[in-house]
Design a protein around this motif. Structure first.
Motif, PDB file in Angstrom:
ATOM      1  N   ASN A 188       1.080  -1.230   0.619  1.00 42.57           N
ATOM      2  CA  ASN A 188       0.382   0.182   0.093  1.00 42.57           C
ATOM      3  C   ASN A 188       0.522   1.391   0.057  1.00 42.57           C
ATOM      4  O   ASN A 188       0.684   2.297   0.625  1.00 42.57           O
ATOM      5  N   VAL A 226      -3.839  -3.089  -4.629  1.00 44.38           N
ATOM      6  CA  VAL A 226      -4.115  -4.743  -3.803  1.00 44.38           C
ATOM      7  C   VAL A 226      -5.636  -4.000  -2.850  1.00 44.38           C
ATOM      8  O   VAL A 226      -4.176  -3.080  -1.727  1.00 44.38           O
ATOM      9  N   ILE A 229      -8.700  -7.130   3.602  1.00 41.48           N
ATOM     10  CA  ILE A 229      -9.008  -7.467   4.582  1.00 41.48           C
ATOM     11  C   ILE A 229      -8.345  -9.102   5.476  1.00 41.48           C
ATOM     12  O   ILE A 229      -9.075  -9.593   4.968  1.00 41.48           O
ATOM     13  N   LYS A 291      -8.618   3.612  -2.644  1.00 40.82           N
ATOM     14  CA  LYS A 291      -8.163   3.079  -1.439  1.00 40.82           C
ATOM     15  C   LYS A 291      -8.080   3.690  -0.151  1.00 40.82           C
ATOM     16  O   LYS A 291      -8.099   3.142   0.643  1.00 40.82           O
ATOM     17  N   HIS A 299      -9.050   2.814   8.241  1.00 43.38           N
ATOM     18  CA  HIS A 299      -8.940   2.059   9.272  1.00 43.38           C
ATOM     19  C   HIS A 299      -7.345   2.973  10.189  1.00 43.38           C
ATOM     20  O   HIS A 299      -7.649   2.333  11.360  1.00 43.38           O
TER      21      HIS A 299
HETATM   22  C1  CS2 Z   1      -4.623  -1.844   6.966  1.00 41.96           C
HETATM   23  C2  CS2 Z   1      -4.536  -2.562   5.526  1.00 41.96           C
HETATM   24  O1  CS2 Z   1      -2.687  -2.471   8.717  1.00 41.96           O
HETATM   25  C3  CS2 Z   1      -3.272  -2.078   7.695  1.00 41.96           C
HETATM   26  O2  CS2 Z   1      -2.540  -0.638   7.399  1.00 41.96           O
HETATM   27  O3  CS2 Z   1      -5.619  -0.509   6.415  1.00 41.96           O
HETATM   28  O4  CS2 Z   1      -3.671  -3.735   5.968  1.00 41.96           O
HETATM   29  C4  CS2 Z   1      -5.450  -3.344   5.250  1.00 41.96           C
HETATM   30  O5  CS2 Z   1      -6.082  -3.751   5.306  1.00 41.96           O
HETATM   31  C5  CS2 Z   1      -5.361  -3.803   3.874  1.00 41.96           C
HETATM   32  O6  CS2 Z   1      -5.056  -2.900   2.997  1.00 41.96           O
HETATM   33  C6  CS2 Z   1      -7.313  -4.443   2.896  1.00 41.96           C
HETATM   34  O7  CS2 Z   1      -6.524  -4.559   1.857  1.00 41.96           O
END
Ligand code: CS2
Length: 494
Positions: A188, A226, A229, A291, A299
């Motif tokens: 990410n 990508v 969760i 995203k 999150h």
């Molecule tokens: C979450 C991501 O742990 C984190 O930082 O925001 O792992 C999230 O669950 C994924 O990007 C979902 O696609």
């Protein structure tokens, strides 16, 4: 209890989905760097789809760049593991057979380079987390004084970093007259393809300018988004599956039904005919931005505010008073900074996201998301804040999330319980915060921290005041009070 393996596949309950192809006939067209749970529930499942569809080129040689833990879980299981898809009461178990070998890179660097340099290998995927790229989070520049990267800049006979392995393997392919592989970052990270390409080429140039030019001309580093969760597997998950299966699987992963992989259509060699869930497109950036700023931004806010309130799981945070309002307010703010792709209906996306966060059986831990905040905040929260400030728009909800991150650095929640701040920059951040006595001083200390805060934001007085406002409330009254105050603020403005 017996372990999951090729020999015990037949012992599993009838409703478990098994590999529908001959594993012995699979060739490994993919090398994956960073075999965590996310890879096993995302890319590996998509390559497994290709194998199930009859194209046997897409088995995976996976590598762990650090610990032997996953190899030790998977090797006794012939690389097999269960992907458990959970949604409320519904649960579906599927055995993924795509992973044919797991290499622990520090133990066998040569085996990993050889796999990446094999003529069968067409794609190298990476999930090494944001910090694995050795890039400054605020600017994306290589962190040359990182000890592992410094070692790879000096010599590549035993690479330490993901870019180091890629450069070593590409050098070997070039020497053997093979084309490069397509390297796909699945982290990410904003502009993940370009950032990976830049760091690989910069590293290659330090060793061999002609190699760097060849990679620049022939290589491909598609950008990707990508999404799935994947909470960390717990001992209870393993025990529950063992009692259901009568066979133990120590490499299982649990996830949600949703899975999406948007890939820039820029490959320098073969690729599978990807099935449902994978979109090939010319422009990934708008997907990625939506995203990162909607899902990941919310999150992080949920993780820090919920964590400060002492709440363990995402769905439980959403049950707190005013928490949903906070998420919606953050989305209202972030949304105005996006240029979403025409196919993306933001209102529907937001509804679907809330339902995904609400999934009670995932038990996604706030602590897991709270990790590595310094690497995540710039793209998730600071970038939309910068965009809104530039347009003179308010930033109350986004700033509350950032203030909660600052408060989290103190290592103590609202009830006084201590937590470890799991972050590669935890040391320098704590050092900066130590001499600051007031909330406003703590905000200044953070805004002046260049690895995380981009220059345009460091001296923004609007941001400074809003953060100081929230940090004061968080420190004096706690996260629940801050959520209530945000709601009142929004109410007054209506
Ligand atoms: C979450 C991501 O742990 C984190 O930082 O925001 O792992 C999230 O669950 C994924 O990007 C979902 O696609």
């Amino acid at each position: 209890m017996k372990r999951l393996s090729a020999a015990t596949l037949a012992d599993l309950p009838d409703d478990v989905i098994r590999p529908g192809y001959d594993r012995a006939a699979v060739r490994c067209g993919v090398v994956h760097l960073g075999i965590g749970a996310f890879h096993r529930a995302h890319q590996a499942a998509f390559f497994d789809d290709a194998l199930n569809a009859g194209d046997l080129r897409w088995g995976i040689v996976a590598a762990s760049l650090r610990s032997p833990a996953v190899r030790d879980q998977m090797a006794p299981q012939d690389g097999l593991y269960t992907m458990l898809v959970r949604d409320g009461a519904a649960e579906q178990a599927r055995i993924i057979g795509a992973v044919r070998q797991v290499i622990v890179a520090p133990e066998e660097p040569e085996a990993l380079i050889a796999a990446m340099a094999s003529p069968d290998t067409h794609i190298v995927t990476l999930t090494v987390t944001e910090k694995g790229y050795k890039l400054d989070p605020a600017t994306g520049a290589l962190i040359a004084d990182d000890p592992q990267l410094a070692a790879d800049l000096a010599a590549l006979d035993r690479p330490r970093t993901a870019p180091g392995f890629i450069v070593a393997a590409l050098a070997r392919r070039r020497a053997a007259g093979l084309p490069p592989f397509t390297a796909i970052s699945c982290d990410n990270l904003p502009h993940n393809g370009a950032r990976l390409r830049d760091s690989v080429i910069a590293l290659a140039r330090r060793h061999d300018a002609a190699l760097a030019d060849w990679i620049a001309a022939e290589g491909a580093f598609p950008q990707t988004m990508v999404d799935r969760i994947v909470p960390a597997t717990t001992d209870e998950d393993i025990a529950a599956l063992a009692s259901r299966f009568g066979v133990e699987d120590r490499a299982m992963v649990k996830t949600e039904p949703f899975a999406q992989w948007v890939i820039e259509d820029r490959f320098c060699g073969p690729r599978p005919d990807f099935g449902p869930g994978v979109q090939l497109t010319a422009a990934v950036a708008p997907w990625e931005e939506a995203k990162l700023r909607l899902l990941n931004g919310a999150h992080s806010g949920i993780a820090y505010l919920g964590g400060l309130a002492g709440i363990a799981h995402v769905h439980e945070v959403l049950a707190l008073p005013n928490a949903r309002h906070f998420v919606e307010a953050l989305w209202d703010e972030a949304q105005t900074t996006l240029s979403p792709p025409p196919e993306l209906d933001i209102a529907a996306y937001r509804r679907a996201l809330m339902a995904r966060f609400d999934n009670p059986t995932l038990r996604h831990r706030t602590r897991q998301i709270a990790m590595d905040g310094s690497q995540k905040l710039p793209q998730r929260l600071l970038a939309p804040i910068a965009d809104r400030l530039a347009r003179g728009q308010g930033i109350a909800a986004l700033a509350l999330a950032v203030a909660a991150w600052i408060r989290w650095q103190a290592g103590r929640d609202d009830r006084g319980a201590t937590h470890m701040v799991d972050d590669p920059l935890a040391g320098p951040i704590v050092q900066r915060l130590a001499p600051a006595w007031t909330a406003a001083e703590r905000v200044d200390a953070i805004l002046g921290f260049a690895p995380v805060v981009p220059p345009g934001l460091a001296d923004n007085s609007g941001l400074r005041d809003t953060l100081a406002h929230w940090l004061t409330i968080l420190e004096q009254q706690g996260a629940l009070a801050a959520l209530g105050a945000l709601r009142q603020d929004c109410h007054r403005k209506m």
